[in-house]
Design an enzyme around this catalytic site. Sequence first.
Site, PDB file in Angstrom:
ATOM      1  N   TYR A 133       0.817  -1.218   0.000  1.00 40.05           N
ATOM      2  CA  TYR A 133       0.000   0.000   0.000  1.00 40.05           C
ATOM      3  C   TYR A 133       0.850   1.267   0.000  1.00 40.05           C
ATOM      4  CZ  TYR A 133      -4.392  -2.442   0.952  1.00 40.05           C
ATOM      5  OH  TYR A 133      -5.505  -3.220   0.868  1.00 40.05           O
ATOM      6  N   LYS A 144       4.411 -14.301   5.320  1.00 39.37           N
ATOM      7  CA  LYS A 144       4.891 -15.271   4.341  1.00 39.37           C
ATOM      8  C   LYS A 144       6.398 -15.055   4.227  1.00 39.37           C
ATOM      9  CE  LYS A 144       3.615 -18.545   1.582  1.00 39.37           C
ATOM     10  NZ  LYS A 144       2.775 -19.701   1.944  1.00 39.37           N
ATOM     11  N   ASP A 168      -1.262 -18.335   4.769  1.00 41.48           N
ATOM     12  CA  ASP A 168      -2.200 -19.319   4.215  1.00 41.48           C
ATOM     13  C   ASP A 168      -2.697 -20.275   5.296  1.00 41.48           C
ATOM     14  OD1 ASP A 168       0.457 -20.074   4.299  1.00 41.48           O
ATOM     15  OD2 ASP A 168       0.365 -21.374   2.545  1.00 41.48           O
ATOM     16  N   ASP A 199      -5.901  -6.412   5.256  1.00 41.13           N
ATOM     17  CA  ASP A 199      -7.080  -6.050   4.471  1.00 41.13           C
ATOM     18  C   ASP A 199      -7.905  -7.280   4.153  1.00 41.13           C
ATOM     19  OD1 ASP A 199      -8.751  -4.392   2.825  1.00 41.13           O
ATOM     20  OD2 ASP A 199      -7.732  -5.241   1.086  1.00 41.13           O
TER      21      ASP A 199
HETATM   22 MG    MG Z   1     -10.782  -3.875   2.699  1.00 45.28          MG
END
Ligand code: MG
Length: 365
Positions: free
Chosen positions: A124, A191, A224, A248
């Site tokens: 982001y 990850k 995951d 998110d």
């Molecule tokens: Mg969202």
Amino acid sequence: MSHRVTLIPGDGIGPEVTGAARRVVEAAGVEVEWEVHDAGAVVMEREGTPLPDRVLESIRHTRTALKGPITTPVGTGFRSVNVALRQGLDLFAAVRPALSLPGVRSRFEGVDLLIVRENTEDLYAGIEFRAGSSELDALRERLRALGPFEVPHDAGVTVKPISVTGTRRIVHFAFDLAQRFGRRRITVGHKASIMPHSDGVFLAVATADAAHYPDVEFEELEIDEMALTLASEPERLDVLLLPNLYGDIVSDLCAGLVGGLGLAPGANIGWEYAVFEPVHGSAPDIAGRGLANPVATILSAAMMLDHLHEPEGAGAVRAAVRQVLAAGETRTPDLGGTAGTEAIADAIAGAAARIRERGGDAGDG
Ligand code: MG
Ligand code: NAI
């Protein structure tokens, strides 16, 4: 005491759900002077920018905002207003509870998760290179020399920075929050096996700094695996600490575990300012029809009241939401009912006012 709060109605269903939340806050007996400022699509048309300076100035002055969702136009060259707000005010922590509510049908019962999402870094950060641009050509050359790393000629590129400093503050924020609310365990999602220099930093800093908080358990899960655990036994998890993008995705996943986006509240918090908003977006598919579920925004407002040191008001709002959902008579279509935004807002505002009055009576002896 009256509080000054910036109110950003937003677009799509934003004005409907923030209007409802404002009414409920007032019914709960908390005095607020609202500084109402538009941002988003409407302002974009009028002024050529979706986020005029006066919006940020208002929040810098009130320090607190309640915000409706804002549509992110794709491909106009303007960055997301939401991301611009979080970065402009350095709201580095997103806090999103996911709690099972009475009277709401969902796959699991007894879910009580708290998501803490890093809000400024990661994919982001806005470091973007358009496919075919001269900037990307230059970067491609540089990478070829350094790596050699090959970037396909028709690829676009987003850079993923995760810093020690940025991670450290979210880790400490998460542990402080866990201590304050008596939560037992923090699980960091990552990850690091695939991205040792970004997710690896997040994991390493979290692991090292967790040692300062011996009273809160700490564990790590690859993202995951966390997804699998959330989908199969969410009650195993408690506080989830996540870099921006995973945060998110996992926020919407967790909203789904407890009955949907219409119920999921959130807060964006920095050292100086806080902006409270639901997890959901502007829902263009149902906007302007009076069908949106305002509960997510009403519960965001309850988080805001906690932040403003109005625990009775916050408690009354939450109790009112639970009462109305448990009674089951007034439900929006996303929860299987037929009631509109106004009807559920009326019911919750009425319940909040009664709870506050009763509390007042008891208090007066
Ligand atoms: Mg969202
Ligand atoms: P969305 O969250 O707006 O909608 C997803 C689905 O959930 C839709 O079917 C919608 O009708 C439903 N839904 C969402 N909130 C609801 C509510 N309160 N009551 C009943 N149903 C509800 O996600 P979508 O469609 O991906 O995004 C729409 C726009 O919102 C995009 O421009 C996106 O960028 C923006 N957005 C803004 C956010 C913010 O302002 N913080 C957060 C997420 C998305």
